[in-house]
Write a protein that holds these residues in place. Structure first.
Motif, PDB file in Angstrom:
ATOM      1  N   LEU A  12      15.198   9.345  28.987  1.00 38.12           N
ATOM      2  CA  LEU A  12      14.229   8.549  29.875  1.00 38.12           C
ATOM      3  C   LEU A  12      12.752   8.497  29.309  1.00 38.12           C
ATOM      4  O   LEU A  12      12.008   7.623  29.508  1.00 38.12           O
ATOM      5  CB  LEU A  12      14.339   9.089  31.053  1.00 38.12           C
ATOM      6  CG  LEU A  12      13.884   8.257  32.435  1.00 38.12           C
ATOM      7  CD1 LEU A  12      14.684   6.933  32.383  1.00 38.12           C
ATOM      8  CD2 LEU A  12      14.225   9.076  33.728  1.00 38.12           C
ATOM      9  N   ALA A  13      12.070   9.638  28.863  1.00 40.71           N
ATOM     10  CA  ALA A  13      10.770   9.845  28.657  1.00 40.71           C
ATOM     11  C   ALA A  13      10.690   8.771  27.394  1.00 40.71           C
ATOM     12  O   ALA A  13       9.700   8.159  27.164  1.00 40.71           O
ATOM     13  CB  ALA A  13      10.884  11.023  28.030  1.00 40.71           C
ATOM     14  N   ASN A  14      11.502   8.734  26.264  1.00 42.91           N
ATOM     15  CA  ASN A  14      11.301   7.605  25.198  1.00 42.91           C
ATOM     16  C   ASN A  14      11.533   6.342  25.803  1.00 42.91           C
ATOM     17  O   ASN A  14      10.511   5.289  25.355  1.00 42.91           O
ATOM     18  CB  ASN A  14      12.394   7.932  24.307  1.00 42.91           C
ATOM     19  CG  ASN A  14      12.444   9.233  23.343  1.00 42.91           C
ATOM     20  OD1 ASN A  14      11.287   9.775  23.381  1.00 42.91           O
ATOM     21  ND2 ASN A  14      13.534   9.977  22.880  1.00 42.91           N
ATOM     22  N   TRP A  15      12.480   5.923  26.423  1.00 43.93           N
ATOM     23  CA  TRP A  15      12.334   4.718  27.079  1.00 43.93           C
ATOM     24  C   TRP A  15      11.328   4.354  27.886  1.00 43.93           C
ATOM     25  O   TRP A  15      10.637   3.106  27.515  1.00 43.93           O
ATOM     26  CB  TRP A  15      13.674   4.630  27.963  1.00 43.93           C
ATOM     27  CG  TRP A  15      14.892   4.200  27.158  1.00 43.93           C
ATOM     28  CD1 TRP A  15      15.873   5.159  26.543  1.00 43.93           C
ATOM     29  CD2 TRP A  15      15.351   2.957  26.610  1.00 43.93           C
ATOM     30  NE1 TRP A  15      16.763   4.370  25.848  1.00 43.93           N
ATOM     31  CE2 TRP A  15      16.415   3.100  25.879  1.00 43.93           C
ATOM     32  CE3 TRP A  15      14.637   1.750  26.664  1.00 43.93           C
ATOM     33  CZ2 TRP A  15      17.085   2.264  25.100  1.00 43.93           C
ATOM     34  CZ3 TRP A  15      15.237   0.619  25.833  1.00 43.93           C
ATOM     35  CH2 TRP A  15      16.490   0.763  25.168  1.00 43.93           C
ATOM     36  N   LEU A  16      10.807   5.207  28.724  1.00 50.58           N
ATOM     37  CA  LEU A  16       9.446   4.881  29.673  1.00 50.58           C
ATOM     38  C   LEU A  16       8.340   4.799  28.812  1.00 50.58           C
ATOM     39  O   LEU A  16       7.473   3.904  29.092  1.00 50.58           O
ATOM     40  CB  LEU A  16       9.463   5.935  30.756  1.00 50.58           C
ATOM     41  CG  LEU A  16      10.371   5.823  31.949  1.00 50.58           C
ATOM     42  CD1 LEU A  16      10.003   7.083  32.704  1.00 50.58           C
ATOM     43  CD2 LEU A  16      10.143   4.652  32.651  1.00 50.58           C
ATOM     44  N   THR A  17       8.179   5.606  27.954  1.00 51.59           N
ATOM     45  CA  THR A  17       7.116   5.391  26.772  1.00 51.59           C
ATOM     46  C   THR A  17       6.878   4.042  26.085  1.00 51.59           C
ATOM     47  O   THR A  17       5.947   3.681  26.082  1.00 51.59           O
ATOM     48  CB  THR A  17       7.160   6.653  26.012  1.00 51.59           C
ATOM     49  OG1 THR A  17       7.006   7.969  26.960  1.00 51.59           O
ATOM     50  CG2 THR A  17       5.708   6.713  25.100  1.00 51.59           C
ATOM     51  N   ILE A  18       8.052   3.853  25.431  1.00 49.12           N
ATOM     52  CA  ILE A  18       8.286   2.869  24.841  1.00 49.12           C
ATOM     53  C   ILE A  18       7.941   1.428  25.522  1.00 49.12           C
ATOM     54  O   ILE A  18       7.266   0.456  25.262  1.00 49.12           O
ATOM     55  CB  ILE A  18       9.261   2.673  23.717  1.00 49.12           C
ATOM     56  CG1 ILE A  18       9.366   3.984  22.808  1.00 49.12           C
ATOM     57  CG2 ILE A  18       9.398   1.151  23.119  1.00 49.12           C
ATOM     58  CD1 ILE A  18      10.637   4.108  22.054  1.00 49.12           C
ATOM     59  N   LEU A  19       8.692   1.234  26.474  1.00 54.37           N
ATOM     60  CA  LEU A  19       8.816   0.076  27.572  1.00 54.37           C
ATOM     61  C   LEU A  19       7.364  -0.124  27.998  1.00 54.37           C
ATOM     62  O   LEU A  19       6.745  -0.965  28.155  1.00 54.37           O
ATOM     63  CB  LEU A  19      10.046   0.119  28.365  1.00 54.37           C
ATOM     64  CG  LEU A  19      11.349  -0.282  27.926  1.00 54.37           C
ATOM     65  CD1 LEU A  19      12.282  -0.047  28.914  1.00 54.37           C
ATOM     66  CD2 LEU A  19      11.183  -1.608  27.378  1.00 54.37           C
ATOM     67  N   GLY A  20       6.831   1.097  28.660  1.00 51.86           N
ATOM     68  CA  GLY A  20       5.611   1.036  29.240  1.00 51.86           C
ATOM     69  C   GLY A  20       4.444   0.722  28.308  1.00 51.86           C
ATOM     70  O   GLY A  20       3.542  -0.069  28.628  1.00 51.86           O
ATOM     71  N   TYR A  21       4.415   1.337  27.245  1.00 52.69           N
ATOM     72  CA  TYR A  21       3.342   0.819  26.419  1.00 52.69           C
ATOM     73  C   TYR A  21       3.463  -0.734  25.736  1.00 52.69           C
ATOM     74  O   TYR A  21       2.473  -1.529  25.882  1.00 52.69           O
ATOM     75  CB  TYR A  21       3.417   1.442  25.012  1.00 52.69           C
ATOM     76  CG  TYR A  21       2.232   1.439  24.170  1.00 52.69           C
ATOM     77  CD1 TYR A  21       1.231   1.788  24.322  1.00 52.69           C
ATOM     78  CD2 TYR A  21       2.622   0.591  22.881  1.00 52.69           C
ATOM     79  CE1 TYR A  21      -0.067   1.648  23.525  1.00 52.69           C
ATOM     80  CE2 TYR A  21       1.434   0.508  22.034  1.00 52.69           C
ATOM     81  CZ  TYR A  21       0.145   0.931  22.277  1.00 52.69           C
ATOM     82  OH  TYR A  21      -0.877   0.632  21.328  1.00 52.69           O
ATOM     83  N   THR A  22       4.636  -1.203  25.608  1.00 45.66           N
ATOM     84  CA  THR A  22       5.045  -2.461  25.497  1.00 45.66           C
ATOM     85  C   THR A  22       4.534  -3.292  26.621  1.00 45.66           C
ATOM     86  O   THR A  22       4.044  -4.626  26.413  1.00 45.66           O
ATOM     87  CB  THR A  22       6.504  -2.967  24.990  1.00 45.66           C
ATOM     88  OG1 THR A  22       6.855  -2.068  23.912  1.00 45.66           O
ATOM     89  CG2 THR A  22       6.766  -4.099  24.676  1.00 45.66           C
ATOM     90  N   ILE A  23       5.007  -3.090  27.826  1.00 41.00           N
ATOM     91  CA  ILE A  23       4.821  -3.948  28.791  1.00 41.00           C
ATOM     92  C   ILE A  23       3.185  -4.003  29.454  1.00 41.00           C
ATOM     93  O   ILE A  23       2.614  -5.008  29.596  1.00 41.00           O
ATOM     94  CB  ILE A  23       5.605  -3.224  30.146  1.00 41.00           C
ATOM     95  CG1 ILE A  23       6.923  -3.714  29.887  1.00 41.00           C
ATOM     96  CG2 ILE A  23       5.236  -4.018  31.461  1.00 41.00           C
ATOM     97  CD1 ILE A  23       7.756  -3.253  30.827  1.00 41.00           C
ATOM     98  N   GLU A  24       2.609  -2.869  28.904  1.00 42.53           N
ATOM     99  CA  GLU A  24       1.135  -2.734  28.992  1.00 42.53           C
ATOM    100  C   GLU A  24       0.343  -3.575  28.068  1.00 42.53           C
ATOM    101  O   GLU A  24      -0.672  -4.158  28.277  1.00 42.53           O
ATOM    102  CB  GLU A  24       0.842  -1.397  29.118  1.00 42.53           C
ATOM    103  CG  GLU A  24      -0.898  -1.101  29.132  1.00 42.53           C
ATOM    104  CD  GLU A  24      -1.267  -0.477  27.685  1.00 42.53           C
ATOM    105  OE1 GLU A  24      -2.232  -0.642  27.131  1.00 42.53           O
ATOM    106  OE2 GLU A  24      -0.419   0.469  27.054  1.00 42.53           O
ATOM    107  N   LEU A  25       1.079  -3.564  26.648  1.00 41.67           N
ATOM    108  CA  LEU A  25       0.234  -4.193  25.781  1.00 41.67           C
ATOM    109  C   LEU A  25       0.387  -5.933  25.527  1.00 41.67           C
ATOM    110  O   LEU A  25      -0.380  -6.557  25.297  1.00 41.67           O
ATOM    111  CB  LEU A  25       0.491  -3.578  24.373  1.00 41.67           C
ATOM    112  CG  LEU A  25      -0.304  -3.934  23.261  1.00 41.67           C
ATOM    113  CD1 LEU A  25      -1.722  -3.582  23.368  1.00 41.67           C
ATOM    114  CD2 LEU A  25       0.377  -3.097  21.843  1.00 41.67           C
ATOM    115  N   VAL A  26       1.430  -6.218  25.941  1.00 36.66           N
ATOM    116  CA  VAL A  26       2.138  -7.763  25.751  1.00 36.66           C
ATOM    117  C   VAL A  26       1.207  -8.553  26.452  1.00 36.66           C
ATOM    118  O   VAL A  26       0.626  -9.646  25.962  1.00 36.66           O
ATOM    119  CB  VAL A  26       3.376  -7.777  26.073  1.00 36.66           C
ATOM    120  CG1 VAL A  26       3.729  -9.282  26.042  1.00 36.66           C
ATOM    121  CG2 VAL A  26       4.322  -7.272  24.828  1.00 36.66           C
ATOM    122  N   PRO A  27       0.825  -8.354  27.689  1.00 36.48           N
ATOM    123  CA  PRO A  27      -0.097  -9.254  28.526  1.00 36.48           C
ATOM    124  C   PRO A  27      -1.613  -9.119  27.929  1.00 36.48           C
ATOM    125  O   PRO A  27      -2.242 -10.221  27.906  1.00 36.48           O
ATOM    126  CB  PRO A  27      -0.076  -8.613  29.849  1.00 36.48           C
ATOM    127  CG  PRO A  27       1.074  -7.796  30.000  1.00 36.48           C
ATOM    128  CD  PRO A  27       1.360  -7.461  28.701  1.00 36.48           C
TER     129      PRO A  27
END
Length: 158
Positions: free
Chosen positions: A124-139
């Motif tokens: 869960l930590a890996n998924w949250l970190t990777i997805l969170g960073y992606t969702i934050e950076l793409v916009p």
């Protein structure tokens, strides 16, 4: 490193039909002091617990992650309250929500990293970190690309 003389003695004993294991053991007994000089200090290693999860840095990570989550949630509430103002309309609230959601996910992942690991928390930590960073950076990248497109279009029309 074994010298040529010692190697010749070992091979000579082997040629005479001696047991190779016995020859090597005898050579080790005779050259024990020299061999011990090659052993590094602190050998054999004593394995210690690699990570302790009740240290001050882990508590700091929890506090920092919780603080970022709280600030991002507060910012989401403020975006919802002021979504009809001119500034928020120009900032596009959907992009702001995505950026803030990425911060929340990334911070939740950092909190999970600082906890005692289990199979679920590691994944869960890996998924949250990777997805969170992606969702934050793409916009942010999309906004930057749109601004670049507007500026270059305006320059072409001049």
């Amino acid at each position: 490193k074994i010298s040529n003389l010692d190697m010749d003695i070992l091979l000579e004993g082997l040629a005479q039909g001696s047991d190779p294991r016995q020859l090597v053991c005898q050579w080790v007994i005779e050259n024990r002091e020299e061999l011990e000089s090659y052993i590094p200090i602190g050998y054999p290693r004593q394995i210690e617990n690699a990570l302790e999860y009740n240290t001050w840095i882990n508590y700091l990570a929890w506090v920092y992650g919780a603080f970022v989550i709280a600030v991002a949630c507060l910012a989401m509430v403020l975006v919802a309250i002021y979504r009809n103002t001119k500034t928020m309309i120009l900032a596009q609230p959907m992009f702001l929500y995505l950026i803030l959601m990425g911060y929340i996910m990334y911070s939740a992942g950092s909190i999970l990293y600082s906890m005692t690991p289990s199979s679920l928390s590691c994944n869960l930590a890996n998924w949250l970190t990777i997805l969170g960073y992606t969702i934050e950076l793409v916009p942010i990248i999309l906004k930057t690309a749109a601004m670049h497109y507007l500026v270059t279009s305006a320059k072409k029309k001049q």
